[in-house]
Each structure stands twice: as structure tokens, then as C-alpha cells.
Write a protein that holds these residues in place. Structure first.
Motif, PDB file in Angstrom:
ATOM      1  N   PRO A  47       0.847  -1.199   0.000  1.00  0.00           N
ATOM      2  CA  PRO A  47       0.000   0.000   0.000  1.00  0.00           C
ATOM      3  C   PRO A  47       0.886   1.255   0.000  1.00  0.00           C
ATOM      4  CG  PRO A  47      -0.600  -1.494   1.791  1.00  0.00           C
ATOM      5  CD  PRO A  47       0.668  -2.007   1.206  1.00  0.00           C
ATOM      6  N   VAL A  48       0.476   2.253  -0.771  1.00  0.00           N
ATOM      7  CA  VAL A  48       1.222   3.508  -0.835  1.00  0.00           C
ATOM      8  C   VAL A  48       0.285   4.680  -0.591  1.00  0.00           C
ATOM      9  CG1 VAL A  48       3.037   2.636  -2.365  1.00  0.00           C
ATOM     10  CG2 VAL A  48       0.997   3.638  -3.366  1.00  0.00           C
ATOM     11  N   GLU A  49       0.846   5.757  -0.094  1.00  0.00           N
ATOM     12  CA  GLU A  49       0.107   6.983   0.183  1.00  0.00           C
ATOM     13  C   GLU A  49       0.386   8.012  -0.908  1.00  0.00           C
ATOM     14  OE1 GLU A  49      -1.996   7.511   2.775  1.00  0.00           O
ATOM     15  OE2 GLU A  49      -1.668   5.443   3.387  1.00  0.00           O
ATOM     16  N   PHE A  50      -0.472   9.010  -0.993  1.00  0.00           N
ATOM     17  CA  PHE A  50      -0.246  10.130  -1.900  1.00  0.00           C
ATOM     18  C   PHE A  50       1.072  10.808  -1.531  1.00  0.00           C
ATOM     19  CE2 PHE A  50      -0.437  14.705  -2.600  1.00  0.00           C
ATOM     20  CZ  PHE A  50      -0.619  14.739  -3.970  1.00  0.00           C
ATOM     21  N   GLY A  51       1.921  11.048  -2.524  1.00  0.00           N
ATOM     22  CA  GLY A  51       3.175  11.751  -2.294  1.00  0.00           C
ATOM     23  C   GLY A  51       4.303  10.871  -1.774  1.00  0.00           C
ATOM     24  N   GLU A  52       4.047   9.588  -1.566  1.00  0.00           N
ATOM     25  CA  GLU A  52       5.095   8.682  -1.078  1.00  0.00           C
ATOM     26  C   GLU A  52       6.091   8.406  -2.197  1.00  0.00           C
ATOM     27  OE1 GLU A  52       5.551   4.150   0.678  1.00  0.00           O
ATOM     28  OE2 GLU A  52       3.611   5.139   0.773  1.00  0.00           O
ATOM     29  N   PRO A  53       7.393   8.514  -1.925  1.00  0.00           N
ATOM     30  CA  PRO A  53       8.399   8.204  -2.942  1.00  0.00           C
ATOM     31  C   PRO A  53       8.326   6.730  -3.322  1.00  0.00           C
ATOM     32  CG  PRO A  53       9.375   9.401  -1.109  1.00  0.00           C
ATOM     33  CD  PRO A  53       7.990   9.014  -0.696  1.00  0.00           C
ATOM     34  N   LEU A  54       8.356   6.464  -4.652  1.00  0.00           N
ATOM     35  CA  LEU A  54       8.255   5.106  -5.151  1.00  0.00           C
ATOM     36  C   LEU A  54       9.575   4.616  -5.745  1.00  0.00           C
ATOM     37  CD1 LEU A  54       4.849   5.565  -7.041  1.00  0.00           C
ATOM     38  CD2 LEU A  54       5.190   4.574  -4.765  1.00  0.00           C
ATOM     39  N   VAL A  55      10.203   5.493  -6.541  1.00  0.00           N
ATOM     40  CA  VAL A  55      11.430   5.135  -7.250  1.00  0.00           C
ATOM     41  C   VAL A  55      12.372   6.320  -7.168  1.00  0.00           C
ATOM     42  CG1 VAL A  55      12.390   4.535  -9.537  1.00  0.00           C
ATOM     43  CG2 VAL A  55      10.187   3.602  -8.847  1.00  0.00           C
ATOM     44  N   LEU A  56      13.655   6.020  -7.093  1.00  0.00           N
ATOM     45  CA  LEU A  56      14.684   7.062  -7.074  1.00  0.00           C
ATOM     46  C   LEU A  56      15.440   6.981  -8.393  1.00  0.00           C
ATOM     47  CD1 LEU A  56      15.924   9.239  -5.264  1.00  0.00           C
ATOM     48  CD2 LEU A  56      17.533   7.518  -4.464  1.00  0.00           C
ATOM     49  N   LEU A  57      15.457   8.113  -9.133  1.00  0.00           N
ATOM     50  CA  LEU A  57      16.144   8.183 -10.433  1.00  0.00           C
ATOM     51  C   LEU A  57      17.424   9.000 -10.301  1.00  0.00           C
ATOM     52  CD1 LEU A  57      13.301   8.920 -13.017  1.00  0.00           C
ATOM     53  CD2 LEU A  57      14.422   6.740 -12.560  1.00  0.00           C
ATOM     54  N   GLU A  58      18.455   8.567 -11.007  1.00  0.00           N
ATOM     55  CA  GLU A  58      19.698   9.338 -11.120  1.00  0.00           C
ATOM     56  C   GLU A  58      19.820   9.836 -12.539  1.00  0.00           C
ATOM     57  OE1 GLU A  58      22.615   6.406 -10.019  1.00  0.00           O
ATOM     58  OE2 GLU A  58      22.649   7.102  -7.962  1.00  0.00           O
ATOM     59  N   ALA A  59      20.669  10.802 -12.735  1.00  0.00           N
ATOM     60  CA  ALA A  59      20.899  11.361 -14.069  1.00  0.00           C
ATOM     61  C   ALA A  59      21.575  10.377 -14.974  1.00  0.00           C
ATOM     62  CB  ALA A  59      21.750  12.630 -13.968  1.00  0.00           C
TER      63      ALA A  59
END
Length: 169
Positions: free
Chosen positions: A157-169
Motif C-alpha cells: 500500500p502507498v500513500e499520496f506523495g510517497e516516494p516510489l522510485v529514485l532516479l539518477e541522471a
């Protein structure tokens, strides 16, 4: 009926007060709101009014911030932390959930995940799915980059605004 049975005042009709009381007791002992009895030309209706009180409304406090949120920047002159997870969080871009729902990392239970850490992704590529109200909503990459970390588990379960994935350049 015996002569000792109580009768109503002005009882020319032969109405039995004990019967009326007995019907009222039935109303009190059950969830009924009305009882009607008919015998020959006599009709007795016992009715009670039910008032429904509005249930009190209780509001819950907003949930606490999610533990995955990026830490605040240190004050100028402070040393950079040596924890690699903190450094990655500051150098990447978090892709956040646009809604409350359930995150799915793959399109089907037996299928491979959409992305894994280290994968190169293009802008618009599906990173995962958030199901909300029986609707599958693809979460797309906002830009080209590399997946540094997937911050949620499958079927989590996830909430609104919860970080899902971290992207790098």
C-alpha cells in the motif's frame, strides 16, 4: 375476559387496556416501530416514534511523513553525511505516488518487474503500477535516467506523495 381486567376510561367499545399494554411491551422488546391488531370492527394500532441521532464525526490526524522522504539539506558548513543511502537520496530524483493505492512492480504475477535498480529508463517509460479503485495507473518516468532504487515492495500500500522510485541522471 374476567371482571378484574383493567379497562380504558370511557370504555364503551370493549377495548382491553391489558392488550394495549401488551402490544406496547412488544414494541419495547423488539425493533418494531408499529403494531396493528384487528378483531371484528375493532382496530388497535400501537406506534412509537423513532428519532435517529446523527453519529458524531471524528477526524483523524494527517499521517506522519513517510520514512523514505529525503532528509533536509544540512546547514551550510556542515559536513556531508557518510551514509551512502543518504547521499543517493540527495543526488537522485524521487518519483512520488500521485494517489493512494497499491503499488505493483510487475504487469502480472509471473512477469518480470518493469524496472530494477541500475536499469536505464526513458521519459514516459512505465516504472510500476499503482492500483486505485480497481484501476491500474501506470507511473511513468518523468525524464531519462537510471533507476537508483525502487523504494516500495510489490503489492505494498502507498500513500499520496510517497516516494516510489529514485532516479539518477
Amino acid at each position: 375476559m374476567s371482571d378484574k381486567t383493567p379497562r380504558l376510561k370511557n370504555d364503551d367499545s370493549g377495548i382491553d387496556a391489558a392488550l394495549v399494554r401488551q402490544l406496547a411491551d412488544i414494541l419495547n422488546d423488539t425493533d418494531l416501530t408499529e403494531i396493528e391488531v384487528e378483531k371484528d370492527d375493532l382496530k388497535i394500532k400501537v406506534k412509537r416514534e423513532v428519532t435517529v441521532a446523527a453519529a458524531p464525526v471524528h477526524y483523524a490526524a494527517a499521517p506522519a511523513p513517510v520514512a523514505h522522504a529525503a532528509p533536509a539539506a544540512p546547514p551550510s558548513g556542515a559536513a556531508m553525511p557518510s551514509d551512502p543511502a543518504t547521499i543517493v537520496a540527495r543526488s537522485g530524483e524521487e518519483v512520488k505516488s500521485p494517489m493512494v493505492g497499491t503499488a505493483y512492480l510487475q504487469p502480472a504475477p509471473e512477469a518480470p518487474p518493469f524496472v530494477q535498480p541500475g536499469d536505464k529508463v526513458k521519459k514516459g517509460q512505465t516504472l510500476l503500477i499503482v492500483e486505485a479503485m480497481k484501476t491500474m495507473n501506470p507511473i511513468q518516468s518523468p525524464r531519462d535516467g537510471v533507476v537508483a532504487e525502487v523504494l516500495v515492495g510489490d503489492a505494498q500500500p502507498v500513500e499520496f506523495g510517497e516516494p516510489l522510485v529514485l532516479l539518477e541522471a
